[in-house]
Scaffold this motif. Structure first.
Motif, PDB file in Angstrom:
ATOM      1  N   VAL A 148       1.063  -0.711   0.285  1.00 49.57           N
ATOM      2  CA  VAL A 148      -0.086  -0.252   0.334  1.00 49.57           C
ATOM      3  C   VAL A 148       1.232   1.022  -0.013  1.00 49.57           C
ATOM      4  O   VAL A 148       0.552   2.239  -1.147  1.00 49.57           O
ATOM      5  N   ARG A 149       1.510   0.972   0.973  1.00 47.97           N
ATOM      6  CA  ARG A 149       2.525   2.604   0.870  1.00 47.97           C
ATOM      7  C   ARG A 149       3.389   2.935  -0.562  1.00 47.97           C
ATOM      8  O   ARG A 149       3.833   4.217  -0.598  1.00 47.97           O
ATOM      9  N   ASN A 150       4.041   1.376  -1.137  1.00 44.62           N
ATOM     10  CA  ASN A 150       4.484   1.740  -2.747  1.00 44.62           C
ATOM     11  C   ASN A 150       3.700   2.144  -3.518  1.00 44.62           C
ATOM     12  O   ASN A 150       3.639   2.079  -5.186  1.00 44.62           O
ATOM     13  N   TRP A 151       2.558   2.546  -3.600  1.00 46.65           N
ATOM     14  CA  TRP A 151       0.726   2.424  -4.981  1.00 46.65           C
ATOM     15  C   TRP A 151       1.991   3.414  -5.872  1.00 46.65           C
ATOM     16  O   TRP A 151       2.358   4.201  -5.304  1.00 46.65           O
ATOM     17  N   LEU A 152       1.564   3.340  -6.850  1.00 44.93           N
ATOM     18  CA  LEU A 152       2.594   3.920  -7.912  1.00 44.93           C
ATOM     19  C   LEU A 152       1.485   5.581  -7.883  1.00 44.93           C
ATOM     20  O   LEU A 152       1.849   6.733  -8.449  1.00 44.93           O
ATOM     21  N   ILE A 153       0.062   5.909  -7.165  1.00 49.31           N
ATOM     22  CA  ILE A 153      -0.363   7.047  -7.401  1.00 49.31           C
ATOM     23  C   ILE A 153       0.090   7.829  -5.866  1.00 49.31           C
ATOM     24  O   ILE A 153       0.196   9.091  -6.401  1.00 49.31           O
ATOM     25  N   TRP A 154       0.928   7.112  -5.191  1.00 43.05           N
ATOM     26  CA  TRP A 154       1.421   7.980  -4.529  1.00 43.05           C
ATOM     27  C   TRP A 154       2.429   9.443  -4.596  1.00 43.05           C
ATOM     28  O   TRP A 154       2.674   9.882  -4.373  1.00 43.05           O
TER      29      TRP A 154
ATOM     30  N   LEU B  17      10.870  15.938   1.239  1.00 40.63           N
ATOM     31  CA  LEU B  17      11.456  15.319   2.509  1.00 40.63           C
ATOM     32  C   LEU B  17      13.046  15.454   2.553  1.00 40.63           C
ATOM     33  O   LEU B  17      13.715  15.488   1.656  1.00 40.63           O
ATOM     34  N   VAL B  18      13.187  16.532   2.971  1.00 46.19           N
ATOM     35  CA  VAL B  18      14.810  17.060   3.988  1.00 46.19           C
ATOM     36  C   VAL B  18      15.688  16.466   4.855  1.00 46.19           C
ATOM     37  O   VAL B  18      14.404  16.867   5.893  1.00 46.19           O
ATOM     38  N   LYS B  19      16.149  16.085   4.365  1.00 42.03           N
ATOM     39  CA  LYS B  19      17.002  15.331   5.720  1.00 42.03           C
ATOM     40  C   LYS B  19      18.494  16.186   6.645  1.00 42.03           C
ATOM     41  O   LYS B  19      18.903  16.421   5.575  1.00 42.03           O
TER      42      LYS B  19
ATOM     43  N   ARG C   4      11.177   2.354  10.607  1.00 46.59           N
ATOM     44  CA  ARG C   4      10.852   2.020  10.022  1.00 46.59           C
ATOM     45  C   ARG C   4       9.266   3.677  10.304  1.00 46.59           C
ATOM     46  O   ARG C   4       9.011   3.744  11.541  1.00 46.59           O
ATOM     47  N   PRO C   5       8.700   4.534   9.321  1.00 43.50           N
ATOM     48  CA  PRO C   5       7.713   5.496   9.971  1.00 43.50           C
ATOM     49  C   PRO C   5       6.459   4.926  10.123  1.00 43.50           C
ATOM     50  O   PRO C   5       6.165   3.957   9.257  1.00 43.50           O
TER      51      PRO C   5
ATOM     52  N   VAL D 289       3.570   8.062   5.631  1.00 43.40           N
ATOM     53  CA  VAL D 289       2.437   7.179   5.112  1.00 43.40           C
ATOM     54  C   VAL D 289       3.205   6.428   4.201  1.00 43.40           C
ATOM     55  O   VAL D 289       3.475   5.444   3.979  1.00 43.40           O
ATOM     56  N   THR D 290       3.439   7.231   2.900  1.00 39.94           N
ATOM     57  CA  THR D 290       4.174   6.830   1.511  1.00 39.94           C
ATOM     58  C   THR D 290       5.214   7.077   1.420  1.00 39.94           C
ATOM     59  O   THR D 290       5.921   6.993   2.514  1.00 39.94           O
ATOM     60  N   ARG D 291       5.637   5.552   0.127  1.00 42.31           N
ATOM     61  CA  ARG D 291       6.973   5.922   0.230  1.00 42.31           C
ATOM     62  C   ARG D 291       7.539   7.000  -0.692  1.00 42.31           C
ATOM     63  O   ARG D 291       8.818   6.863  -1.443  1.00 42.31           O
ATOM     64  N   SER D 292       6.724   7.582  -1.193  1.00 42.13           N
ATOM     65  CA  SER D 292       7.313   8.511  -2.433  1.00 42.13           C
ATOM     66  C   SER D 292       7.854   9.628  -2.213  1.00 42.13           C
ATOM     67  O   SER D 292       8.719   9.738  -3.286  1.00 42.13           O
ATOM     68  N   THR D 293       8.039  10.078  -1.319  1.00 45.58           N
ATOM     69  CA  THR D 293       9.611  10.851  -1.318  1.00 45.58           C
ATOM     70  C   THR D 293      11.028  10.144  -0.362  1.00 45.58           C
ATOM     71  O   THR D 293      11.900  11.188   0.001  1.00 45.58           O
ATOM     72  N   GLY D 294      10.818   9.085  -0.457  1.00 46.29           N
ATOM     73  CA  GLY D 294      11.849   8.331   0.016  1.00 46.29           C
ATOM     74  C   GLY D 294      12.420   8.570   1.775  1.00 46.29           C
ATOM     75  O   GLY D 294      13.983   8.358   1.562  1.00 46.29           O
TER      76      GLY D 294
END
Length: 307
Positions: free
Chosen positions: A46-52, A63-65, A108-109, A94-99
């Motif tokens: 779910v976290r890796n859905w392409l829609i994200w 996202l800035v580290k 693990r977030p 929640v999503t993995r879209s910003t790495g």
């Protein structure tokens, strides 16, 4: 609330030819009811859905580290500001879209949200599959004490009350009396991490009512009763960015993760200890804001107002 949900499901069973499906789900739900309070369950699918990725690019969101998070520790991440919909917090945690997992390997977030959301059948499954959990002491405590190390639980500290005052250009957050997350961090030895989503308040226009007005009193009472506040807002329409509707404006959001505040484990922290670490957290958040405000769209004179 859960009794009402069960009653509605039972009524549905009486008037459908597909009664075995909801009957099985209801039976399973009774045994699974407590799962959200045990940290829920997360699905990388779910976290890796392409829609994200499309969701991320619409604004866009990044996202800035600024510092490392070590997998040998657990963390409570305070996210500011709330905005109307917590878009930055959702996309980043929640999503993995910003790495996030690439920027913070071994971490693990999770994102904590209103406990009432997990009393809604089916919808609760979607929330848990994305790594969301109730913003309760029990659920968060489970994740940072019984789930090993390398957990980062994000909490939008300002909550529903903060959403009532968000407007484009404003940088006001509610934090001065929000100390429960600091106490929990001390009790479990979880480090505190400030995070600020620049641009979060720019996604919608909101009608902000003055204190003492009837509408403001209605919003406050509604919030106390149901846990969230009814905001009167608008964004862009479906056909054009110049029309009005309920889609958020496509404006950039940059969530900056700051330097962790090292927190010792004290099972029974005194009020003085909680106040001291709360002050350290506020100092770290202010530094994060001031160091990055100009780079991400604010003026040099912009100040973070903390209520």
């Amino acid at each position: 609330m859960h009794r009402i949900v069960f009653l509605l499901l039972l009524i549905y069973l009486l008037f459908t030819n597909f009664w075995p499906v909801p009957a099985l789900y209801l039976t399973w739900l009774i045994f699974d009811w407590d799962t959200p309070e045990k940290g829920g369950r997360s699905s990388s699918w779910v976290r890796n859905w392409l829609i994200w990725n499309h969701f991320r690019d619409y604004f866009p969101i990044q996202l800035v580290k600024t510092h490392n998070l070590l997998p040998s520790h657990n963390y409570i991440v305070g996210v500011h500001p709330h905005g109307i919909l917590c878009v930055g917090a959702f996309c980043n945690f929640v999503t993995r879209s910003t790495g996030f997992c690439e920027k913070f390997p071994g971490i693990r977030p999770f994102l904590a949200t209103l406990a009432g959301n997990f009393r809604l059948p089916v919808f609760r499954e979607y929330l848990m599959s994305g790594g969301l959990c109730p913003v309760t002491r029990r659920a968060i405590g489970h994740l940072i004490s019984r789930n090993g190390t390398g957990n980062a639980v994000a909490i939008v500290v300002g909550g529903a009350a903060e959403s009532l005052s968000c407007k484009p250009g404003l940088t006001t957050i509610i934090l001065n009396k929000r100390k429960g997350f600091v106490r929990m961090a001390l009790q479990h030895g979880a480090h505190l991490v400030p995070a600020f989503s620049f641009g979060e308040n720019d996604l919608f226009q909101q009608v902000v009512f003055e204190e003492g007005t009837c509408m403001k009193s209605f919003q406050n009472r509604f919030q106390k009763l149901l846990g969230f506040a009814p905001c009167f807002f608008y964004g862009r329409g479906f056909t054009s960015v110049h029309s009005q509707g309920f889609l958020p404006f496509p404006r950039p959001i940059t969530t900056v993760i700051g330097e962790p505040v090292t927190v010792p484990k004290i099972e029974q922290p005194t009020c003085g200890t909680v106040d001291a670490y709360h002050a350290m957290y506020v100092k770290a958040l202010l530094k994060l804001f001031n160091d990055h405000k100009v780079q991400y769209g604010l003026s040099e004179t912009a100040e973070l107002q903390i209520l």
